[in-house]
Design an enzyme around this catalytic site. Structure first.
Site, mmCIF file in Angstrom:
data_model
loop_
_atom_site.group_PDB
_atom_site.id
_atom_site.type_symbol
_atom_site.label_atom_id
_atom_site.label_comp_id
_atom_site.label_asym_id
_atom_site.label_seq_id
_atom_site.Cartn_x
_atom_site.Cartn_y
_atom_site.Cartn_z
ATOM 1 N N LYS A 187 0.858 -1.075 0.052
ATOM 2 C CA LYS A 187 0.250 -0.183 -0.159
ATOM 3 C C LYS A 187 0.842 1.136 0.020
ATOM 4 O O LYS A 187 1.582 1.369 0.750
ATOM 5 C CB LYS A 187 -0.946 0.087 1.120
ATOM 6 C CG LYS A 187 -1.933 1.108 1.063
ATOM 7 C CD LYS A 187 -1.318 2.412 2.115
ATOM 8 C CE LYS A 187 -2.523 3.671 2.059
ATOM 9 N NZ LYS A 187 -1.626 4.687 2.593
ATOM 10 N N GLU A 202 9.744 2.814 10.494
ATOM 11 C CA GLU A 202 10.797 3.570 10.458
ATOM 12 C C GLU A 202 9.982 4.949 10.574
ATOM 13 O O GLU A 202 9.117 5.218 9.431
ATOM 14 C CB GLU A 202 11.570 3.816 9.342
ATOM 15 C CG GLU A 202 12.705 4.620 9.220
ATOM 16 C CD GLU A 202 12.450 5.886 8.587
ATOM 17 O OE1 GLU A 202 11.976 6.634 9.225
ATOM 18 O OE2 GLU A 202 12.391 5.855 7.387
ATOM 19 N N CYS A 253 13.525 11.676 6.169
ATOM 20 C CA CYS A 253 13.628 11.287 7.610
ATOM 21 C C CYS A 253 15.038 11.763 8.237
ATOM 22 O O CYS A 253 14.814 12.070 9.397
ATOM 23 C CB CYS A 253 13.153 10.115 7.974
ATOM 24 S SG CYS A 253 11.530 9.563 7.002
ATOM 25 N N GLU A 259 9.359 17.584 14.335
ATOM 26 C CA GLU A 259 10.178 17.450 13.041
ATOM 27 C C GLU A 259 9.634 18.484 12.128
ATOM 28 O O GLU A 259 8.513 18.403 11.622
ATOM 29 C CB GLU A 259 10.071 16.010 12.561
ATOM 30 C CG GLU A 259 10.834 15.802 11.211
ATOM 31 C CD GLU A 259 10.544 14.151 10.938
ATOM 32 O OE1 GLU A 259 11.304 13.685 9.995
ATOM 33 O OE2 GLU A 259 9.652 13.624 11.283
#
Length: 461
Positions: free
Chosen positions: A159, A233, A267, A365
């Site tokens: 997905k 992650e 990331c 973040e």
């Protein structure tokens, strides 16, 4: 405009809807899992060398079609065309790495022997797996998850992000052309509720997610409830520490280039730059100059000194909101911080300093072109600031004294650490973090050790 329940390609440079795809029906979940399970029975029975040969063919197809695949990616999520081609070729390297090394990684490992028996650890596939991938690296993210598991003999239900359906379909086409048998790799356009049904299905053996901390918590909860292995992650707020340098301008240029890759939507980007007091002012000044020089540009026709849009309207709005909240908390915005008066999802490159440590925004973040800089006066202060994060993905430290950099790096709480360099990124080395950056590892030899039955096999002589 984003349409709920539909996968859409919306050109980030213009806001134009280019393609739409409906999600699967709820009743399709059982059939897709059944197909994956049936394919697993035959796929796992092939010698690993035959599986590896098909994955090697896939790597070659990605290389041969790199220009077309890059163009698709750019339309999906706005990555500059040259970066998109680099990503496609890197994805090919990952598939080839596991095609070449997978048989060795999965070989039986003798662990004991006596007069009567010999015991081995065998690495065997576990069955159908669910992958949930993000938009920021549409092919690379698939490669990290799919390459080792295809060679190992697992089957995959994939997905992808709702905003990059064309990239998802392109990867399915490459799989098909490489001769990956029907059902071994299945792209699905699924809703969140359908993803929950896949995780709950008794024949799905594990789930891998790369995404937000919020998504990771939800997936981990569901996987735990159903006793499924998960690899997560979940992003980071990586420190990038400069203790000393002989050339502040060059150090700033290097840090800026790292931060602006993929428009800061990575990331493991250097999201917190921690700079020693004696070079801080010059470093900030150089960053302001570098950010000010950039103008919005078309990612399909990249130019020097141009910046690209973010991936979506939601991403652009969210980043600007974060910048405003940082300012309200007491931070200084030196340049940028807003959206240019243009179509598309552009946000100006922004230089921010003095975000108060301990504030709510400090721990968030910044997923975009925000240069966030902190002043420190000692190695001890720099280390405390670097480790003061809920995340622990990557990190880097730079100093003219190599021993100083190595000693500092050894104390960083992160899954990937670099001393006088950013952590290596290649197919050969593991990728992953600690703390709220998730758990598990992808890439390198250990990337083949996650979704595997490490079976004890004892043979009587």
């Amino acid at each position: 405009m984003v349409t709920p329940g539909v996968f859409q390609t919306i050109n980030p440079a213009t806001g134009e809807v280019l393609a739409e795809y409906p999600t699967i029906a709820d009743g399709d979940v059982d059939g897709l899992v059944a197909t994956s399970r049936e394919a697993f029975a035959s796929w796992r029975s092939l010698p690993i060398e035959e599986r590896a040969a098909k994955v090697e063919k896939l790597a070659s197809l990605l290389e041969e079609n790199a220009d077309e695949l890059a163009s698709i990616m750019t339309k999906d999520m706005g990555k500059p065309l040259h970066e998109a081609k680099d990503e496609t070729e890197f994805s090919a390297e990952i598939f080839r790495y596991y095609a070449t090394n997978g048989p060795k990684f999965a070989a039986d490992q003798q662990v004991s022997e006596d007069d009567d028996t010999v015991s081995y650890i065998q690495r065997r596939p576990v069955g159908p797996l669910l992958g949930i991938m993000p938009w920021n690296f549409p092919y690379y993210q698939i490669a990290r998850f799919a390459a080792p598991n295809l060679v190992l003999g697992n089957t995959i239900i994939l997905k992808h992000a709702e905003s990059c359906p064309e990239s998802a379909l392109a990867m399915q086409r490459m799989m098909d052309e490489a001769g990956i048998p029907e059902g071994v790799y299945q792209n699905v356009f699924a809703t969140h509720e359908q993803i929950s049904a896949f995780i709950a299905h008794p024949h799905v053996q594990g789930v891998s997610l790369t995404g937000s901390e919020r998504a990771g918590a939800a997936i981990a909860e569901q996987a735990g409830k159903h006793l499924k292995k998960a690899v997560l992650e979940l992003g980071g707020s990586d420190p990038y520490v400069i203790l000393s340098t002989d050339d502040v301008k060059a150090a700033a240029e290097q840090a800026f280039a790292v931060r602006m890759e993929n428009m800061g939507q990575a990331c493991n980007s250097n999201k917190r730059m921690i700079v020693m007091d004696d070079i801080y002012d010059d470093f900030v000044s150089e960053m302001v100059n570098l950010a000010s020089d950039l103008k919005p540009g078309d990612p399909s026709q990249p130019e020097d000194n141009a910046y690209s849009p973010l991936s979506s309207e939601k991403a652009a709005e969210g980043l600007v909101d974060q910048i405003q909240r940082a300012k309200a908390a007491g931070a200084t915005v030196h340049v940028g911080g807003d959206r240019p008066d243009l179509p598309g999802f552009y946000v100006q490159p922004t230089v921010v300093t003095d975000v108060p440590q301990g504030s709510e925004i400090y721990y968030e973040e910044f997923f975009g072109p925000v240069i966030n800089i902190f002043r420190v006066e000692s190695d001890e202060e720099a280390l405390q600031l670097a480790n003061d994060s809920q995340y622990g993905l990557g990190s880097a430290v730079f100093a003219t004294d190599a021993d100083r950099a190595r000693k500092f790096a050894d104390q960083l709480d992160a899954g990937m650490v670099g001393a006088n360099t950013s952590p290596e990124e290649s197919a050969e080395v593991p990728f992953g973090g600690v703390k709220r950056s998730g758990y598990g590892r992808e890439l390198g030899p250990v990337g083949m050790d996650e979704f595997v039955n490490k079976r004890l096999f004892t043979v009587k002589k």
